[in-house]
Write an enzyme that holds these catalytic residues in place. Structure first.
Site, PDB file in Angstrom:
ATOM      1  N   CYS A   1       0.946  -1.228   0.073  1.00  0.00           N
ATOM      2  CA  CYS A   1       0.155   0.134  -0.150  1.00  0.00           C
ATOM      3  C   CYS A   1       0.943   1.043   0.104  1.00  0.00           C
ATOM      4  O   CYS A   1       2.158   1.111   0.847  1.00  0.00           O
ATOM      5  CB  CYS A   1      -0.945   0.129   1.240  1.00  0.00           C
TER       6      CYS A   1
ATOM      7  N   CYS B   1      -3.977  -9.058   6.418  1.00  0.00           N
ATOM      8  CA  CYS B   1      -3.747  -8.070   5.363  1.00  0.00           C
ATOM      9  C   CYS B   1      -4.905  -7.358   5.372  1.00  0.00           C
ATOM     10  O   CYS B   1      -5.891  -7.903   4.811  1.00  0.00           O
ATOM     11  CB  CYS B   1      -3.387  -8.492   3.882  1.00  0.00           C
TER      12      CYS B   1
ATOM     13  N   GLN C   1      -9.988  -9.203 -12.715  1.00  0.00           N
ATOM     14  CA  GLN C   1     -10.078  -8.141 -12.170  1.00  0.00           C
ATOM     15  C   GLN C   1      -9.971  -8.383 -10.491  1.00  0.00           C
ATOM     16  O   GLN C   1     -10.661  -9.276 -10.130  1.00  0.00           O
ATOM     17  CB  GLN C   1     -11.031  -6.994 -12.411  1.00  0.00           C
TER      18      GLN C   1
ATOM     19  N   TYR D   1      -6.411  -8.212 -26.178  1.00  0.00           N
ATOM     20  CA  TYR D   1      -5.794  -8.531 -24.924  1.00  0.00           C
ATOM     21  C   TYR D   1      -7.117  -8.783 -24.150  1.00  0.00           C
ATOM     22  O   TYR D   1      -7.296  -8.547 -23.214  1.00  0.00           O
ATOM     23  CB  TYR D   1      -5.179  -7.336 -24.338  1.00  0.00           C
TER      24      TYR D   1
ATOM     25  N   CYS E   1      -4.734   0.446 -16.995  1.00  0.00           N
ATOM     26  CA  CYS E   1      -4.430   0.285 -15.503  1.00  0.00           C
ATOM     27  C   CYS E   1      -3.113   1.061 -14.959  1.00  0.00           C
ATOM     28  O   CYS E   1      -2.594   1.206 -14.139  1.00  0.00           O
ATOM     29  CB  CYS E   1      -4.179  -0.941 -15.123  1.00  0.00           C
TER      30      CYS E   1
END
Length: 443
Positions: free
Chosen positions: A93, A178, A272, A301, A396
């Site tokens: 993060c 996590c 995703q 893709y 992305c």
């Protein structure tokens, strides 16, 4: 200075600096009194901090650093909710120390900077209102963390403890949980046991089904452990000899749900990560393209066929869809997932190699969701030569998107709209959907 560091190394050197703008990659820019450029993590624009160098040496263009002491805090700063975040800790993060709204503003500033610098576009010219939209259910108060990550790859240290990599390092930060892991991942209890002989353990919790999967990567010569987790789970292993992924027990795939359809995703293949991402992106792409009955469309893709399936539903029996995907297993899954559509075809190979061989000279609509590096100039030129009515570019990485938008401009296409979605909270990553059309409508 760390052991074995070269004499010119500045690692460990500390500077008191004023922090400037955010930069792409989860850090902010600062300058020392001597004019050295620092890329500083764990800080926010406008703060005054003590920055400790983590990478760099005399003469380098820039240094990397961590903010190890906050002298003047931003109003957007909060105490990081995660106990494993901070300088030298978990690198997963980037923005645990920032309020959720501030995280989205920072991502928006990065997108705007990349558009201006690499595509010579203002937000208005890109058709973007400047906002980064949170995923449904992610608009939480500061200090609360959305549990969105449905796929987590844990590294394993020499003692068999599961953890996450430190920033730009192979070192493992052992964790007992996590905070951004989806509930289905946490329920597997990967962090509660040891994994002797394993290099990594990937945990997957499918969206829309109860499928759970663990993928084990052994160290050379290690035997697989007996897997006893807190939930029923299928187990796969990465084979040292051929690099393939093989079933140990259970299904070799998980079932994911999106756009009112079930998709098979095998052997840890791409899907995703945010549970709302697939539906969010399909909705944005279809709203931008506005497919018509009888259209011909390309899904490049295409992965396991997410957008190809959505297009097939909307172009109808008189339309046609061609998907192209490099990954062999993903193509097998895409063909399985789209097997009920007579007018859908999926080809395996690299887009820049396969598309010219198809003989296709025209398409009404194109969707492309390229890897992080982007599509590239050659592919962009080819797509523009097909004279599509509209193109949906799913990105992305805002830098790759901006570079490719510049190539599209050279080829006669401009953005009609751009939307940005915060599908990776607490990290610097952001997902964009750009809808392009011919710059001259008379084409």
């Amino acid at each position: 200075m760390p052991k074995n560091a070269p004499e010119s190394s500045l690692v460990g050197q500390e500077y008191e600096v004023e922090v400037g703008a955010v930069a792409h990659g989860g850090h902010c820019i600062a300058r020392t009194e001597e004019g050295r450029v620092l890329f500083v993590r764990h800080t926010l624009p406008g703060e005054r901090v003590v920055a400790r160098v983590t990478e760099g040496e005399e003469g380098a263009r820039f240094l990397r650093a961590d903010a190890v002491e906050i002298l003047t805090a931003s109003k957007d700063r909060i105490e990081a909710p995660c106990p494993f975040a901070g300088p030298g800790r978990c690198g997963g993060c980037d923005w645990q120390h920032a309020k959720p709204g501030a995280q989205r503003r920072l991502k928006g500033e990065v997108i705007e900077e990349q558009l201006r610098r690499l595509a010579n576009l203002t937000p208005e010219e890109a058709g973007w209102d400047g906002t980064v939209v949170p995923a449904e259910g992610d608009k939480l108060p500061a200090g609360e963390v959305p549990r969105w990550r449905t796929r987590v790859q844990y590294a394993v240290d020499a003692s068999g403890r599961a953890g996450l990599r430190r920033h730009r390092s192979h070192e493992v930060e052992p964790v007992d949980h996590c905070m951004i892991a989806a509930e289905g991942v946490s329920e597997l209890g990967v962090e509660k046991r040891t994994w002797p002989g394993m290099a990594s353990v990937e945990a997957i919790a499918a969206t829309g089904s109860q499928d759970r999967q663990v993928i084990l990567t052994p160290r050379p010569g290690a035997r697989l452990p007996l897997v006893e987790l807190d939930k029923p789970v299928s187990v796969l292993r990465v084979e040292e000899k051929d690099g393939g992924v093989h079933r140990v027990h259970g299904r070799p795939f998980v079932r994911e749900r999106a756009d009112d359809r079930t998709y098979r995703v095998g052997n840890g293949g791409f899907w995703q990560v945010h549970p709302k991402a697939a539906d969010t992106l399909v909705r944005a792409v279809m709203q931008g393209l506005l497919p018509r009955k009888g259209d011909t469309a390309l899904d490049l893709y295409c992965g396991v066929g997410l957008f190809a399936g959505a297009l097939a539903d909307r172009v109808g029996e008189k339309g046609a869809v061609l998907g192209i995907e490099h990954g062999k297993r993903a193509v097998e899954d895409a063909r399985h997932n789209l097997r009920n559509y007579d007018r859908v075809r999926v080809e395996q190979g690299k887009v820049d190699q396969i598309l010219p061989r198809t003989g296709i000279t025209q398409a009404d609509l194109i969707v492309l969701d390229p890897p992080r590096a982007g599509a590239g100039k050659q592919t962009v030129r080819h797509l523009a030569s097909l004279a599509p009515r509209r193109i949906a570019y799913v990105a992305c990485d805002p830098a790759a998107l901006a570079r490719d938008l510049a190539y599209f401009a050279e080829a006669g296409y401009k953005p009609r709209t751009l939307r940005a979605f915060d599908l990776f909270p607490m990290t610097h990553h952001v997902e964009c959907v750009a809808i392009l059309e011919p710059a001259e409508k008379g084409r």
